[in-house]
Design a protein around this motif. Structure first.
Motif, short mmCIF file in Angstrom:
data_model
loop_
_atom_site.label_atom_id
_atom_site.label_comp_id
_atom_site.label_asym_id
_atom_site.label_seq_id
_atom_site.Cartn_x
_atom_site.Cartn_y
_atom_site.Cartn_z
N GLN A 74 -0.26 11.39 -7.16
CA GLN A 74 -0.66 9.99 -7.08
C GLN A 74 -0.88 9.57 -5.63
N ASP A 75 -0.03 10.07 -4.74
CA ASP A 75 -0.21 9.77 -3.32
C ASP A 75 -1.51 10.40 -2.81
N HIS B 183 -4.50 8.32 -3.88
CA HIS B 183 -4.62 7.10 -3.06
C HIS B 183 -5.37 7.41 -1.76
N LYS B 184 -5.01 8.52 -1.12
CA LYS B 184 -5.65 8.90 0.14
C LYS B 184 -7.07 9.40 -0.09
#
Length: 804
Positions: free
Chosen positions: A285-286, A289-290
């Protein structure tokens, strides 16, 4: 970690249950032969005990009656299927299984006594010559604290306890001098059986608490054959010991004196090392986002957007590559190079691969910024590996080197397999020296969202007796996790190959080099004869058979409430038949690794969970004891023996993929894509129909776009079959070949006579350049179709969020 609702799975439950069985058999109908003269019944409940119980043998009776009672302690929140087998004890066929019946204990309500009459023949046969088995079930409550379970609605982790055992040193040394050892067994534990040696006199047993584990101790001669069943003079139920307190136990010896054992039972933390959940892990998920920031910039440049895209409106684009040996490896380099030239590569968030296309990604992801550099440099670096002769790498001298490394791995605790040997051969084929990189190290190439997230695909199958048609499970590998889509169970990438029990890491082994994973993903030699016979049929015959088997399985489950399944006995006996069966069904190059799902139970209603249903595609899915958690090891193979398509992970609804750029490297255009689309239709997975005209089949073009406007969940598919169409006349889009360049456009993709067949491991420079140029050109000449699909996905995203 468990999901929040799973933590309270049985918070309202106050009791667990004890179950008793009184099996008896009668004849219904005069003159009917019910069973062989000498027979007995075995009872096995894998969810509650590893032991198989059996009745006494009743001899010389057509109407045997046992009236015996058996007790099991069960957990009602998991799926409990009792297996009853009727055995014939004959002079010429000892312990021959006549009939097998599976009974779902959910049919028995607490406090009730239920008499079940199992018909042991199909209805038509039984009406003429009836045979029945009568079994009485009673479910009684046991007072006590509820067992704390962790579940994702499909898998369940039960509580564990740890038994510590220390053996008195003095007596142990005396026994060793007398050539004797002490055997300690806890069947309900991960360790099973352990024994003392000169250097080992303390032990740990990790036990399934609700199975009421029992410690058994005996003395045994060191020269005695292992596995000999002799009596245990000391049998100690662990429930008798006070929790956390050390207890001394004395075991008298025939020679005089006594062996002293120091025992302590403690609870073990419930924190799992297997992630049970269908959500994306926090690291992915991180990453998204990036990555969406990179993708938003790329979309802005491509389409000159007037405003910066918010994260929710950024389309998720994926590249999906099939397998095909060096053909897939080479073509994927060309495809990615073209996407880079079109500035579309930065729009991609995922790249999935299988078999030969994984070789491209494992090379690229050693470079933390590969997609931001000119891919032609990577291609020139790998080209010599594809052109070089491979004969020296399978010489006797080389095989000795490989064998030495495999012996060292086995001594460390890795499971030996022929696939590991193939992995080392493959590594030598593709590299000049050992490739020390590891899957988890690829995180450095995605930690800032600078490259798409790579996903590698394999299948878990049965190592014997079944083709991939009968049983297979999609499995994905990415730099963060390795896991099963169907079960919603994942472990950290660095823990793959380590030993697990009930969701807990028991022994961490060093992470394997990437070549050992490549050996699994592209295991082109794990075909068994059943797979071969299946693939002799046409795709239409395959799907007709598969759909029919699936519908019959679902109908049986629906009509019977999932309670009773009857199975015919296995009548194959004799050594000759056993040898033939091995030849027919064994996988000559099978890959084995420790099963990280080992001993996890199936939740009572797992068959009704939507996440499981999406991948519920074999007749074994409703039989918990035949599913992967019951196996000690995994058997992982190349996905090509079912569908040569790595797109399964992209259809995970949590990834919400909008566009799939599907790169099909099959030598028969459209075959694998159509099979995958049909698979999705049967499974109810949102995916567009692949509809083609006769002209398309006769003269396939470079690019096709498929979508389903009626279902917004379905991705837009941009398909690139591996075809030589306009490339014959053009060196680049709009640039016609000169007469001297015409030979460069002749790419032989014939299914039989092509130099690019899957088993070819060396290409000539001319053939390599042709295939690379073809795959690059096919993307470049389809720029408008790709951009249109991306723009359409962007509009769909914006419309959805505008309405929201």
């Amino acid at each position: 970690m468990a999901t929040s609702w799973a933590q309270d799975l049985i918070s309202s439950e106050q009791f667990d249950y004890r179950l008793s069985y009184s099996p008896m058999e009668r004849v219904l109908g005069c003159g009917a032969r019910v069973f062989p003269f000498d027979c007995y019944v075995t009872l096995h409940l894998p969810s509650a005990s590893c032991e198989k119980f059996r009745t006494r043998t009743v001899r010389d009776s057509r109407k045997p009656v046992w009236n015996e009672t058996f007790y099991f302690r069960i957990q009602t929140q998991i799926k409990n299927i009792l297996q009853l087998e009727v055995h014939g004890d004959h002079l010429f066929s000892k312990n021959d299984v006549q009939v097998v019946v599976d009974f779902d204990l959910a049919k028995v309500q607490p406090g009730a006594t239920v008499l079940e009459i199992f018909s042991l023949k199909p209805e038509k046969e039984n009406s003429l010559n009836p045979e029945f088995l009568e079994v009485e079930f009673k479910l009684s409550a046991i007072a006590g604290p509820p067992e704390h379970l962790i579940s994702n609605g499909v898998l369940v982790a039960q509580e564990l306890s740890v038994l510590e055992v220390i053996v008195g040193k003095e007596v142990n040394e005396q026994l060793l001098k007398a050539k004797k050892t002490i055997i300690l067994t806890v069947q309900e534990s991960y360790e099973g059986t352990q024994k003392t040696t000169k250097d080992v006199d303390s032990f740990l047993f990790h036990c399934i608490k609700s199975w009421e584990p029992v410690l058994k101790v005996k003395f045994q001669s060191i020269s005695h054959e292992e596995g000999t069943d002799s009596a245990y003079p000391l049998v100690l139920p662990l429930k008798q010991f006070p929790l956390g307190q050390e207890v001394k136990v004395r075991l008298p010896r025939e020679e005089g004196g006594a062996l002293e054992l120091y025992l302590r039972v403690i609870d073990w933390s419930q924190n799992l090392d297997v992630r049970l959940g269908y959500e994306l892990c926090a690291a992915e998920q991180d990453f998204l986002h990036k990555r969406k920031q990179v993708v938003a910039d790329a979309f802005n440049k491509l389409f000159n957007l007037r405003r910066y895209l918010p994260e929710d409106e950024v389309p998720v684009v994926a590249v999906m590559a099939t397998g095909g040996g060096l053909r897939a490896m080479t073509a994927l380099y060309g495809n990615l190079l073209a996407l880079q030239k079109l500035n579309i590569l930065d729009c991609v968030s995922y790249i999935t691969s299988a078999s030969g296309s994984t070789w491209t990604l494992t090379n690229l992801y050693q470079d933390a910024n590969w997609s931001q550099k000119n891919l032609e440099e990577h291609i020139q670096a790998v080209k010599p590996q594809i052109l070089k002769s491979k004969w020296d790498y399978i010489s006797v001298e080389r095989l000795k080197v490989y064998h030495k490394e495999l012996v060292e791995r086995a001594e460390m605790g890795y499971l030996p397999s022929f696939t590991a040997l193939w992995a080392l051969v493959l590594e030598a084929f593709l590299h000049d020296k050992p490739n020390e990189s590891k899957l988890s190290e690829q995180r450095s190439a995605i930690n800032q969202g600078q490259n798409p997230l790579p996903i590698y695909t394999a299948m878990n199958v049965k190592d014997k007796d079944f083709s991939t048609f009968d049983f297979r499970e999609w499995m994905e590998f990415n730099p963060y996790e390795v896991g099963f889509l169907k079960y919603g169970a994942y472990i950290s990438a660095e823990d793959f190959d380590s030993k697990f029990f009930m969701g807990k890491l028991m022994k961490r082994l060093p992470e394997s080099r990437i070549c050992y994973l490549e050996g699994i993903w592209s295991n082109i030699f794990s075909l068994n004869l059943l797979d071969g016979l299946y693939w002799c049929s046409t795709p239409d015959e395959f799907w007709e058979r598969w759909v029919k088997d699936m519908s019959e399985s679902e109908r049986k489950y629906s009509e019977d409430g999932g309670t009773t399944v009857y199975k015919p006995p296995d009548t194959a006996t004799g050594k000759l038949c056993e040898i033939f069966n091995d030849i027919l069904t064994d996988r000559p190059l099978k890959g084995a690794t420790h099963n990280f799902l080992r001993s996890l139970a199936m939740y009572k209603d797992y068959m009704q969970q939507s996440n499981f249903i999406q991948w519920n595609d074999t007749v074994f899915d409703e039989s918990p004891s035949k599913l992967t958690p019951s196996a000690e090891s995994l058997c992982l193979t190349d996905i090509c023996y079912f569908i040569n398509n790595s797109g399964s992970s992209l259809l995970n609804p949590k990834r919400n993929v909008d566009v799939i750029i599907m790169l099909d490297y099959g030598v028969i255009p459209f075959k694998q894509t159509e099979m995958f689309a049909d698979y999705c239709e049967v499974q109810g997975i949102p995916f567009p129909k692949v509809e083609l005209s006769e002209e398309d089949r006769k003269n396939p073009k470079e690019c096709y776009v498929f979508s389903d406007d009626s279902d917004p969940r379905a991705p837009i598919v941009v398909l690139f079959p591996l075809v030589d169409s306009s490339f014959k006349e053009y060196t680049a889009p709009g640039v016609k070949r000169t007469p001297s360049e015409m030979s460069g456009g002749e790419v032989n993709l014939h299914p039989i006579y092509s130099p690019y067949q899957t088993l070819h491991v060396t290409y000539s420079e001319e053939n390599f350049d042709k295939l690379l140029n073809l795959s690059t050109y096919n993307i470049l000449c389809s720029k408008d179709k790709i951009l249109h699909a991306l723009q359409y996905a962007l509009q769909k995203r914006q419309n959805i969020w505008t309405r929201g």
